[in-house]
Structure formats: C-alpha cells, structure tokens
Design a protein around this motif. Structure first.
Motif, PDB file in Angstrom:
ATOM      1  N   GLY A   1      21.209  27.124  -8.661  1.00 44.52           N
ATOM      2  CA  GLY A   1      20.786  26.432  -9.947  1.00 44.52           C
ATOM      3  C   GLY A   1      19.624  27.238 -10.678  1.00 44.52           C
ATOM      4  O   GLY A   1      19.387  28.208  -9.952  1.00 44.52           O
ATOM      5  N   SER A   2      19.258  26.532 -11.672  1.00 45.26           N
ATOM      6  CA  SER A   2      18.385  27.354 -12.654  1.00 45.26           C
ATOM      7  C   SER A   2      17.023  27.201 -12.067  1.00 45.26           C
ATOM      8  O   SER A   2      16.654  26.533 -11.113  1.00 45.26           O
TER       9      SER A   2
ATOM     10  N   ALA B   1      15.065  23.800 -10.383  1.00 44.39           N
ATOM     11  CA  ALA B   1      16.043  22.695 -10.102  1.00 44.39           C
ATOM     12  C   ALA B   1      15.947  22.072  -9.026  1.00 44.39           C
ATOM     13  O   ALA B   1      16.425  20.766  -8.968  1.00 44.39           O
TER      14      ALA B   1
ATOM     15  N   GLN C   1      18.945  32.760  -7.131  1.00 48.49           N
ATOM     16  CA  GLN C   1      19.245  32.694  -8.381  1.00 48.49           C
ATOM     17  C   GLN C   1      20.742  33.613  -8.928  1.00 48.49           C
ATOM     18  O   GLN C   1      21.236  33.300  -9.858  1.00 48.49           O
TER      19      GLN C   1
ATOM     20  N   VAL D   1      25.579  23.266  -6.361  1.00 50.79           N
ATOM     21  CA  VAL D   1      24.976  23.362  -7.497  1.00 50.79           C
ATOM     22  C   VAL D   1      23.924  22.519  -7.780  1.00 50.79           C
ATOM     23  O   VAL D   1      24.461  21.001  -7.825  1.00 50.79           O
TER      24      VAL D   1
ATOM     25  N   GLU E   1      21.206  20.719 -10.458  1.00 51.62           N
ATOM     26  CA  GLU E   1      20.385  20.734 -11.763  1.00 51.62           C
ATOM     27  C   GLU E   1      19.557  19.674 -11.827  1.00 51.62           C
ATOM     28  O   GLU E   1      19.797  18.535 -11.527  1.00 51.62           O
ATOM     29  N   THR E   2      18.267  20.070 -12.372  1.00 53.47           N
ATOM     30  CA  THR E   2      17.332  18.789 -12.369  1.00 53.47           C
ATOM     31  C   THR E   2      17.178  18.050 -11.343  1.00 53.47           C
ATOM     32  O   THR E   2      17.171  16.708 -11.488  1.00 53.47           O
TER      33      THR E   2
ATOM     34  N   ARG F   1      32.721  25.774 -15.255  1.00 49.97           N
ATOM     35  CA  ARG F   1      31.358  25.456 -15.577  1.00 49.97           C
ATOM     36  C   ARG F   1      30.222  26.276 -15.074  1.00 49.97           C
ATOM     37  O   ARG F   1      29.306  26.742 -15.641  1.00 49.97           O
TER      38      ARG F   1
ATOM     39  N   ALA G   1      27.616  28.655 -17.034  1.00 51.84           N
ATOM     40  CA  ALA G   1      26.282  28.457 -16.726  1.00 51.84           C
ATOM     41  C   ALA G   1      25.458  29.535 -15.779  1.00 51.84           C
ATOM     42  O   ALA G   1      24.418  29.814 -16.024  1.00 51.84           O
ATOM     43  N   TYR G   2      26.124  30.109 -14.912  1.00 48.90           N
ATOM     44  CA  TYR G   2      25.367  30.811 -13.887  1.00 48.90           C
ATOM     45  C   TYR G   2      25.834  32.381 -13.818  1.00 48.90           C
ATOM     46  O   TYR G   2      25.089  33.196 -13.193  1.00 48.90           O
TER      47      TYR G   2
END
Length: 236
Positions: free
Chosen positions: A34-35, A38, A193, A207, A209-210, A227, A231-232
């Motif tokens: 995840g970013s 996250a 990351q 995964v 996210e937030t 996806r 995204a990654y």
C-alpha cells in the motif's frame, strides 16, 4: 498462526485502521502492500504491542495477545524488524546480535545461533568488531535481520527491508528472506512499498488503502491484477 479480527485503531481523531481482518498460516511469506500512510506499519505495531487498538483482537497460535506487553509478545516468538533498522549504533556488530538474545537463557544455543547468523551473512562476520553506526545501509539491514534471528522468531515481521538500499543489496536481502522461509520454515510478514519485489516473494498478499484492506490474493494473482499493476507497479 496469526489472526487479526475486526481491528480498529485511532490516532487522536484519525481512524487509522478500519475493521482489519487477515491471517497468516505457518510457513508462509505474507505481504502487506500500500502507499505511504495506508496503515501498514500501524498493523505491525499493533501485533508487537507498541500501538493499542480501540477494537478487535490479535491471536498468535490461538492465544489472544491483544493486551500483552511487547516483551511478552517477543517471548512468544513474534519479532519485529522496524523501518529504519534501529540498530544500536554505539555497539559493535556482535554486541548488536547478542542484544537479540537478551531474553534467552540457553547460552550454548545462543553461540550456535550466532554462528548461524554469520553463515547467513558472512559480511557481518568480517565486521563483528565494527561499530554498528559505521556500517553501510545494507549491512545495517543485515544486522537488523540477524539480530531478529537471535531471538528465535516463529513469526518475523519486516518493515520496509528494501528502503534506501542499492538494488543489488535488496536482491541479496530478499534471497535471504526466501532462504529462511524455505530452509527453516520461518513465517514472515512483510511490509513493503516495493510491491513488485514483495509480491514476487509472497505466498499471499493484502492491499491496504487508507486503513482498509481492499484486495487480497496470492502474490502471483495480485501481480497480474490490473488495479495493482496500475496503482503500485507503475503500469498503465
């Protein structure tokens, strides 16, 4: 081996983790991708007992460890290598490694495990009397993993092991992680990351996210998911 159920964590008014559920089976490498921000590191800190959840439970080998202090969780064999390595810069390599065994009483086995770490990372043996703060970033990461192995982990949690390292060193670190998993059946929870590397190494992946798990599947499945690729993995 590890189960997380309905985990909620707040930092002040910020809902950092939202009803997180996941599990890890013995002998697996599982990754959380995840970013930044996250919630990946927060999950590791909850498992380690460093951050306390508002709701939910963490089970390790069927035991609820949600309310245990960190040192008791370490005694159970849950070992956390934090982001940034956090070695003791004013101690030499061997002193750092022996700090990983501070809860152990089996002196003979400690010596055997020390030799095993030196076999795993020959570079550390060459630098056994060198101060931790003078090592390169890659050597410090090796030292952090070696120190963790001195604790006889049943579950090894690694937070961003590739961060700031040259590609050739990252490859070496990941080969070691896979070797420990395959040869010693070591269970690994990996926060990373570098999604491409992590998914290639992992048996299973989640995964985030937030603060929410939005996708899960085998490492291979997620590598092929459009996806995830967009995204990654930086692919269109």
């Amino acid at each position: 081996m590890l189960k997380i159920r309905d985990l909620d964590v707040f930092y002040g008014g910020i809902h950092a983790l939202k009803r997180i559920n996941f599990e890890i089976n013995e002998g697996q490498i599982v990754t959380l991708i995840g970013s930044n921000g996250a919630g990946k590191t927060t999950i590791l800190k909850v498992i380690s007992g460093i951050v306390k959840q508002k709701n939910g439970q963490v089970f390790f080998q069927e035991e609820d460890i949600s309310k245990l202090p960190s040192e008791k969780i370490v005694e159970l064999g849950v070992i956390h290598v934090p982001e940034g390595r956090k070695i003791f810069t004013a101690l030499n390599v061997e002193e750092n490694l022996l700090m990983g065994a501070y809860l152990r009483k089996d002196k003979k086995e400690i010596q055997e495990d020390l030799e095993n770490v030196y076999e795993l990372f020959p570079r550390l043996k060459e630098r056994r009397t060198q101060m931790g703060g003078t090592l390169s970033g890659g050597e410090q990461q090796m030292l952090a993993i070696g120190r963790a192995m001195m604790s006889k982990p049943k579950l090894l949690m690694l937070d961003e092991p590739s961060m700031g390292l040259a590609p050739i060193i990252v490859q070496e670190i990941y080969e070691t992680i896979k070797k420990l998993n395959e040869e010693r059946n070591l269970t690994v929870l990996l926060v990373e990351q570098n999604a491409n590397l992590a998914l290639q190494a992992a048996h299973y992946a989640y995964v985030i996210e937030t603060g929410e798990i939005v996708l899960e599947g085998s490492g291979k499945e997620l590598l092929g998911d459009d996806r995830v690729r967009k995204a990654y993995l930086g692919e269109e």
